[in-house]
Motif scaffolding. Structure first.
Motif, PDB file in Angstrom:
ATOM      1  N   GLN A 157      -3.909 -17.143  -7.886  1.00 22.97           N
ATOM      2  CA  GLN A 157      -3.980 -16.276  -6.694  1.00 22.97           C
ATOM      3  C   GLN A 157      -5.062 -16.766  -5.736  1.00 22.97           C
ATOM      4  O   GLN A 157      -4.864 -16.866  -4.537  1.00 22.97           O
ATOM      5  N   ASP A 174      -4.568 -18.480  -1.962  1.00 25.41           N
ATOM      6  CA  ASP A 174      -5.256 -18.012  -0.743  1.00 25.41           C
ATOM      7  C   ASP A 174      -5.986 -19.158  -0.055  1.00 25.41           C
ATOM      8  O   ASP A 174      -5.972 -19.294   1.156  1.00 25.41           O
ATOM      9  N   PHE A 182       4.727 -13.836  -4.676  1.00 29.87           N
ATOM     10  CA  PHE A 182       3.598 -13.967  -3.750  1.00 29.87           C
ATOM     11  C   PHE A 182       2.807 -15.263  -3.954  1.00 29.87           C
ATOM     12  O   PHE A 182       1.807 -15.490  -3.292  1.00 29.87           O
ATOM     13  N   MET A 221       8.075  -2.092  -1.150  1.00 28.98           N
ATOM     14  CA  MET A 221       6.628  -2.154  -1.289  1.00 28.98           C
ATOM     15  C   MET A 221       5.996  -0.779  -1.194  1.00 28.98           C
ATOM     16  O   MET A 221       4.824  -0.637  -0.879  1.00 28.98           O
ATOM     17  N   LEU A 225       4.508  -6.452   5.437  1.00 30.15           N
ATOM     18  CA  LEU A 225       3.174  -6.966   5.146  1.00 30.15           C
ATOM     19  C   LEU A 225       2.979  -8.227   5.973  1.00 30.15           C
ATOM     20  O   LEU A 225       3.904  -9.022   6.128  1.00 30.15           O
ATOM     21  N   ASN A 254      -2.067  -9.773   3.552  1.00 30.16           N
ATOM     22  CA  ASN A 254      -2.324  -8.595   2.716  1.00 30.16           C
ATOM     23  C   ASN A 254      -2.327  -7.287   3.484  1.00 30.16           C
ATOM     24  O   ASN A 254      -2.593  -6.236   2.913  1.00 30.16           O
ATOM     25  N   ILE A 267      -0.863  -4.122   5.666  1.00 32.26           N
ATOM     26  CA  ILE A 267       0.386  -3.356   5.687  1.00 32.26           C
ATOM     27  C   ILE A 267       0.621  -2.743   7.062  1.00 32.26           C
ATOM     28  O   ILE A 267      -0.320  -2.268   7.697  1.00 32.26           O
ATOM     29  N   ARG A 325      -0.209  -3.703  -8.340  1.00 31.21           N
ATOM     30  CA  ARG A 325       0.810  -4.600  -7.786  1.00 31.21           C
ATOM     31  C   ARG A 325       0.269  -5.343  -6.555  1.00 31.21           C
ATOM     32  O   ARG A 325      -0.502  -4.780  -5.767  1.00 31.21           O
ATOM     33  N   GLU A 332       1.540  -6.042  -3.829  1.00 29.54           N
ATOM     34  CA  GLU A 332       1.883  -5.400  -2.557  1.00 29.54           C
ATOM     35  C   GLU A 332       0.821  -4.374  -2.156  1.00 29.54           C
ATOM     36  O   GLU A 332       0.724  -4.012  -0.990  1.00 29.54           O
ATOM     37  N   TYR A 333       0.061  -3.858  -3.124  1.00 32.35           N
ATOM     38  CA  TYR A 333      -0.976  -2.856  -2.845  1.00 32.35           C
ATOM     39  C   TYR A 333      -2.370  -3.485  -2.776  1.00 32.35           C
ATOM     40  O   TYR A 333      -3.375  -2.790  -2.929  1.00 32.35           O
ATOM     41  N   TYR A 359      -4.099  -4.283  -0.403  1.00 31.88           N
ATOM     42  CA  TYR A 359      -4.955  -3.688   0.628  1.00 31.88           C
ATOM     43  C   TYR A 359      -5.730  -2.472   0.111  1.00 31.88           C
ATOM     44  O   TYR A 359      -6.643  -2.000   0.775  1.00 31.88           O
ATOM     45  N   SER A 392       1.405 -10.232  -8.582  1.00 34.52           N
ATOM     46  CA  SER A 392       1.714 -11.156  -7.486  1.00 34.52           C
ATOM     47  C   SER A 392       3.157 -11.041  -7.020  1.00 34.52           C
ATOM     48  O   SER A 392       3.776 -12.033  -6.664  1.00 34.52           O
ATOM     49  N   GLY A 393       3.691  -9.822  -7.060  1.00 33.92           N
ATOM     50  CA  GLY A 393       5.034  -9.647  -6.531  1.00 33.92           C
ATOM     51  C   GLY A 393       6.119  -9.890  -7.554  1.00 33.92           C
ATOM     52  O   GLY A 393       6.792 -10.915  -7.511  1.00 33.92           O
TER      53      GLY A 393
END
Lengths: 165, 396
Positions: free
Chosen positions: A32, A36, A69, A125, A135, A138, A140, B113, B115-116, B118, B155-156
């Protein structure tokens, strides 16, 4: 790639692996962070991670390609992911996609020539009460309509990648 | 009245220590006893009794033990955990800490997750505050009990909401479900005994400890005690998260959220079932309509075949590909929907697919494959008239 660049990359990866510890259970977190940092996970990056963790590169590749992702191909600086699952679909995600496609001159799955934006679909999502939603990296965005989407994209194009409310 | 504030739990008064300060003075056995007597069942969808899960983990010999929170809320139409994580996370963290005390674990992990992501900053801030005021970390409230919580990002991948796939992902692997047994209560994260509970499930715990099992059992139906968060969306005037007692009917919910001309309701997300008007009076409870967190409402203008196609496309993409019934079965179901769309599907072929769907339910390795044909079967059954024998399409 020149040798010294290879060495820089190897050292950067080594220091990130060391930060988390070279145990298998840290692999996803390591990937991850590298995703990034470099925008995508090249074969070279994955091979370096594998050697740091002392596991087979194919194991690392398997993990990198499993999660939507994590990118194994280059993407735009900003990845736009529009939710296409049922409620956002009912609420008009097609209009949002059309607007973005027209505005950026790309189709879903493509990246703009300047390397700034990639447009993708994503699955639910969890914004179903405020769809359509998307998205950008990151951040939303929800309750979208075509005009709002254009404003948001312009903000990123100008270089302001700050979050909403 | 449907929304009775006395029957609301998760949105009621709470300050840190609400249940924890009491739990820390109890023996682990006592905590587990209260949880078993409350008959709280998992709110993630499967509905396993929480107290029994904790008891099994407490009895397991191996150490260390882990408390894992499943915050991989990915079921289409579900967003209740997002609200809990964003605005009420202290309750969740306290529930996890009490679970730690009950089973003898010092380490909690929230699998959030991707997607969350943030929400991560906000959650870390709450954790830091709880550490500062002594509700988390070493020697919590001078009780001698240590417990801390770490957040790990997904990671989705929808499949990681399945508890063994989630554990695989935590271990740095592809999120592919494991065979059960062994259950995570015996061999979970890193092979150690692990409690895996949903965000909502943990959030009830401080209340149950504070007010007791009998209080909790006053709400709900005979076999489904307590209240439940419902994420309600689709063709309604007031979409959102509602806390309602078990036993509430679809018709009551539709009225509450201002739904008009409703044709169909998808209960339990993409993996749930789609019901028509004839079932709107059925109560939502474990013993009746399985009360997944998600209620998606469709009005008369919606094409149910389009709805079905959206669900199946979801499963085609989210199947991990590990076992054949799920990986191949969902593709075949999608082909069938495309044939139906073109008006080319014979009723005999549909019968074959019905058998396929049934065998997917029995032979898929995990919950994803076992539940993925639900939408197909229920939409084909309940909306036959509009789905079968569509006119042939010449060109789209």
């Amino acid at each position: 790639m020149f040798r010294y660049q290879e060495e820089i990359l190897a050292n950067e990866i080594k220091s990130i692996v060391e930060k988390y510890g070279n145990k298998r259970e840290n692999l996803l977190r390591i990937l991850q962070e590298l995703n990034d940092k470099y925008n995508y996970l090249s074969e070279q990056v994955l091979q370096n991670v594998a050697s740091c963790l002392k596991i087979s590169p194919s194991e690392v590749y398997g993990v990198a390609t499993f999660y939507s992702f994590l990118n194994t191909k280059p993407k735009g600086k900003y990845v736009i992911r529009v939710c296409k699952t049922i409620v956002c679909d009912l609420n008009g995600k097609d209009k949002i996609i059309n607007t973005i496609e027209n505005e950026l001159g790309i189709k879903v799955g493509e990246t703009t020539k300047d390397g700034l934006f990639t447009l993708e679909y994503t699955n639910c999502m969890g914004m179903c009460n405020q769809g359509p939603a998307m998205l950008i990296n990151n951040d939303i965005y929800y309750n979208l309509d075509p005009e709002k989407v254009v404003e948001i994209i312009e903000k990123y194009a100008r270089g302001g990648d700050s979050n909403v409310d | 009245m449907l929304i009775d504030s006395k029957k609301q739990i998760l949105f009621s008064e709470f300050t840190p220590g609400y249940g924890l300060s009491i739990a820390l003075k109890m023996s682990p056995e006592k905590i587990i006893d209260i949880m078993i007597r409350s008959t709280l069942r998992g709110r993630g969808g499967a509905g396993f009794p929480t107290g029994l899960k904790w008891q099994a983990t407490a009895k397991a010999q191996k150490t260390p033990k882990y408390i894992v929170c499943n915050a991989d809320e990915g079921e289409p139409g579900t967003f209740k955990d997002r609200i809990l994580l964003s605005d009420y996370s202290e309750k969740l963290f306290e529930g996890m800490t009490i679970a730690g005390k009950a089973v003898g674990s010092n380490k909690g992990i929230v699998y959030l997750r991707g997607e969350y992501r943030y929400l991560l900053k906000k959650l870390d801030k709450v954790l830091n505050r709880l550490r500062k005021i002594g509700y988390l970390g070493k020697n919590i409230l001078n009780s001698g009990f240590d417990f801390d919580i770490e957040i790990v990002l997904g990671s989705g991948a929808y499949i990681c909401g399945e508890e063994t796939a989630l554990i695989e992902s935590l271990e740095g692997n592809r999120g592919e479900a494991r065979n059960k047994p062994p259950f995570p209560t015996d061999e979970g994260y890193l092979g150690c005994p692990t409690v895996v509970n949903n965000v909502e499930t943990f959030s009830y715990v401080p209340y149950i400890i504070n007010k007791g099992a009998d209080w909790f059992m006053e709400i709900g139906t005979e076999k489904s005690k307590g209240s439940k968060l419902f994420s309600i969306s689709g063709d309604v005037k007031f979409p959102g998260v509602y806390e309602l007692p078990f036993g509430v009917s679809i018709a009551e919910i539709l009225e509450l959220v201002g739904a008009r001309d409703t044709k169909a309701v998808q209960v339990g997300g993409a993996s749930g079932i789609c019901i028509s008007k004839k079932d709107f009076d059925k109560p939502l409870a474990f013993e009746s309509l399985p009360p997944g967190g998600s209620i998606i409402v469709f009005n008369k203008s919606r094409d149910m075949l389009k709805v079905l196609k959206n669900f199946i496309e979801f499963f085609v993409e989210e199947s991990c590909g590990q076992c054949t019934p799920c990986r191949e079965g969902n593709y075949r179901l999608l082909e069938a929907v495309e044939k139906l769309e073109r008006g080319e599907c014979s009723i005999n072929y549909l019968k074959v697919l019905r058998k396929l769907a049934e065998s997917m339910k029995y032979t898929s390795k995990c919950g994803l494959g076992q539940t993925s044909p639900n939408a197909f079967l229920s939409i084909i059954d309940n909306f036959k008239g509009e789905i079968l024998a569509r006119p042939k399409k010449v060109n789209d």
